[in-house]
Each structure stands twice: as structure tokens, then as C-alpha cells.
Design a protein around this motif. Sequence first.
Motif, short mmCIF file in Angstrom:
data_model
loop_
_atom_site.label_atom_id
_atom_site.label_comp_id
_atom_site.label_asym_id
_atom_site.label_seq_id
_atom_site.Cartn_x
_atom_site.Cartn_y
_atom_site.Cartn_z
N ASN A 355 13.54 20.22 -12.29
CA ASN A 355 14.60 21.23 -12.54
C ASN A 355 15.27 21.66 -11.24
O ASN A 355 16.49 21.80 -11.18
N ASP A 358 17.31 18.74 -9.90
CA ASP A 358 18.46 18.57 -10.79
C ASP A 358 19.56 19.60 -10.44
O ASP A 358 20.73 19.24 -10.29
N ASN A 359 19.17 20.84 -10.24
CA ASN A 359 20.15 21.88 -9.86
C ASN A 359 20.79 21.56 -8.50
O ASN A 359 22.00 21.68 -8.33
N LYS A 362 23.22 18.83 -9.01
CA LYS A 362 24.38 19.29 -9.81
C LYS A 362 25.28 20.24 -9.04
O LYS A 362 26.50 20.13 -9.05
N GLY A 433 16.82 26.15 -17.18
CA GLY A 433 16.07 25.45 -16.14
C GLY A 433 15.25 26.36 -15.24
O GLY A 433 14.03 26.18 -15.09
MG LIG Z 1 19.32 23.80 -14.04
#
Ligand SMILES: [Mg+2]
Length: 479
Positions: A355, A358-359, A362, A433
Amino acid sequence: MPAPQHLRGPASSFSQSRDTAVIAAPTLVAAVVWFALGSTDLVALAIGLAAGVLCAYLIARHWIVQVKALARWIIGLGGGDESQRPAVVFGSPLEWIMWPTLDLARRLKRAERLSTLHARRLSTVLDALADPVLLVDQRSMIVEANAAAQRTFNIERAGVPLTRVTRDPGVLAALGSVLATKVASSVTFSPIDDRLKLFAASIAPLENPDGGNGAVIALREQSEQLMIERMRSDFVANASHELKTPLAAIIGIIETLRGPARDDPAAREMFLTTMEEEARRMQRLVEDLLVLSQIELAARRPPETRVSLREILDGTLARMRPMAEAARVRLVLDMPPDLPELMGNPDQLHQLFGNLIDNAIKYGGPDKEVRIEVRVLEAAPPSAGPVANRRAVEIAVVDQGEGIPPEHVPRLTERFYRVDKGRSRKIGGTGLGLAIVKHIVRRHQGHLAIESEVGRGSRFAVLLPIPPEPCHESVTQSS
Ligand SMILES: [Mg+2]
Ligand SMILES: Nc1ncnc2c1ncn2[C@@H]1O[C@H](COP(=O)(O)OP(=O)(O)OP(=O)(O)O)[C@@H](O)[C@H]1O
């Protein structure tokens, strides 16, 4: 009250007859002198009268001195001093006053001692209670607040108005009714300086020491239940809202496909793609909700499996690399060669780092670097909650994105909280998340520290405690 022994019996009647004689003495003296000097002689009469007056004066003076001494002694008794007892004549009327007064003073002293003892015992009992208790008088002034009440409402022990604790009209009305009718009542309220707290108050009538009406207010904090209820209802509202949005989009597309786009293959293809995206978003949301509820179920059970952090991070990075490449982000792992083992749940740890990475990918933006920096701390900083001052491993995920404005940072781990709702939705975020991250960290008795600077990037650091005796065999299986 029966007369004390020393006032009864022969001594009493003896002193009565003696006092009668003393009062008659001046007249008797005058008469004796007058007769002795000749009944017709005026000079003799004058001498007789003068002698009588002198005798009366001496007797009166004697009594005044004794009464004064007695008064002084009685005043001393009021202050608890018995030592100044006057030397009154045995059997005299002053003695009649002295003994009952002494008896009364001793009884009062005993009663006062008992009352002080009762008051002290009551205060000790009240202070031993974990819940706040207030005693109030008929003017709604607090005459006693136990230790819990003083701490909770930041008030003194006595002499403050109830309005310092609450101005809730419900409480004031309930108290007024208890004072007027002497019938107990109960009500809930929030203190004036903390609207998030909730107290249940049981108000019962109580007689004041001065005879007036008073009341005892026993309080019990119910904030936790209230918060759980609020959180539950917020959560249901948020979750249904999150599900409704893609569902509404899918229903809208179905209607379009049945109507205007029925015979348009290009539009149908485009709408089917959108439908798939929305359906997948719903699927992710449901999956995340399930993950959250599973973590919460095990929240109070710390993981009991020894895991290798290196294996966990290698696995997570291998999984995330394709996504990073697609987003043109370079993943860099900076990890010391020797890392102690940790107690953990491998699936949850994969999820936790997945998570965060991923953040970072992103929100870090393309053509940037995301670093995963691992280091061992001999003593975690005092601000690190359950890991404070303990030996710990810090795993920090650092990006070079646009950063997060400081006012958002404390709320990032709330469910469905996003800095930019539209953007997060557009890139497929559910807003769960970091809530999942927080719960996994908590279950692992760790600490999450978020630092971010707008325009420079963010650093999400997880501190996990190192168990006291590291085991050399690594086992990676679900706990
Ligand atoms: Mg997230
Ligand atoms: N590294 C980061 N840089 C900038 N903002 C971030 C970063 N990480 C999280 N955020 C902000 O915090 C919000 C919450 O993050 P969270 O991971 O909980 O949800 P999400 O990423 O939107 O959805 P998902 O459930 O798919 O992870 C994000 O919407 C984003 O606004």
C-alpha cells in the motif's frame, strides 16, 4: 440531660442555704451595728449602712471575679481549651454552670471529631472511585468534587458552580427537578470544553449538612461507545456512498446501451470499458473492506510468527515493479545486509508495504524515484508510541512527489479520507489503503510516522519492534 453526680446530693442543699445567708449578710451587718451603737443614733445608723454596703460590694466583687473567670473558661472551651478552669467555690451556683458546660463541650468535641472522621472517610471513598462524582448544594454550587471529577473537568475540589462542568440545559433541568422533588433522575450530556465526550449522569437527592436540599451527581463516561457508534454509522454511510457511485455509473451505462447506443459498436465498446473499470473499483472496495474487517478481528492478537523482513520486502518489490515501470518510477531498496527477524504476519506485512509503495508510485509522479530505506534503530524516538525507546526496524517509503499539505497529514489514515477526492478516484483509489496500513501497524505493535513537504515529497516511515531474542531460523508463514 440528667444532672451530673457532683450537682446532686447534700452538697447542693448546703450551698443553697449558705448563699441565702451570704445575700442576707449586708442587712444583718447593718442591723447588728445599728443596735450595738444605740437605736436612736443616726451616726450609728449611717455606720451600719456603710458597713452593709461595703460587705455587699465585697461579696458582689467576689462573684463578678468568679463569673468573669468562668466566662473566660467557657470561651476557651469553645476553642477546645479546657486548661483554664476557674477555681470556683465548691457547691456554688457557678459550679452548677461549670460542670454541665464542660460536659456539653466534651460531647460537642466528640461529635465534631466523629463528623470530621466521617467527612474524611467519605472523601477517601469518593476519591477511590474511577468515575467522577459531584456533590452540589441547592444553589447548584459544587461542594465536593472527587479526584476523578477534578481531573476530568479541571476544577477545584469545592466552591465552583456546576456550570464550570456543563451548561447543558438537560442536566440543569434534571438537577433542578431533583432539588425540588427529591426524586432521582438521570441524563446524558457533553462537558463544555469537549463536545466529543459524552457522560451519563445519575442525579440523586442528598440532604446538605445545613439542612437544605442538595444532590449527588454520579457520572460515567460513555464517549467510547458514542465514538464507536458514530464511527460505525460514518463508515456505513461512507462505504455505501463509495459503492453507490460506481453502481450508478454502471446502471447509467446499461440504460445507454439499451437505448441510444444500442446499435453503435464503438460507443458500446467504450461503455463496456468504463463498466469494467467501475466494476473493478467496486471489487477492490469490497476486497479492501474485507481486509480491514479481518485485520480488526485479529487486532488484539499480536502476530506470533518470526518473519524475515528481507523476504517480505523482496516479495513486495517484485510484485510492485511492473506497476512502477508502467508509471516510469524507479524503485530503489536501501537495506542493510544484516536485519533481525521480526514478529509478524507475512500477508499483512506484504499488504502494508504494498500500500505504501503503491501510494508513492501513484502520487510520486512519473520519472521520479521511490526509495525504500531500511535501518535498525537501537532506541526508537520517544514519540514512537508502543515502540518508543525500544529496539526497532524503520522501513521508510520516500517519494519525490508533490507532497501533502500539513492540515491533511493527521487525517490520512481515516477511512475514505483523500486529499484530492476526484484525483484519487480517477486513479482508482478507494481511500482505504492508509487505514489498512494503520491497522496492520497497530496489530504489529508498531508506529507509523508521516512527514511531507509540499513540492518536495513524502516519507511514510513504519517502525516495527525487534523481539528481544532474535531467532536465527526464519519462517514465513501466515500467523
Ligand atoms: Mg493508497
Ligand atoms: N505518497 C503520497 N503522496 C501524496 N499523497 C498521498 C501519498 N500517500 C497517500 N496520499 C494521500 O492520502 C490519501 C489516502 O491514501 P490511501 O492510500 O488511504 O487511499 P488511496 O490511495 O486514495 O486509495 P487506495 O485505497 O487505493 O490506497 C490519498 O488519496 C492521497 O490523497
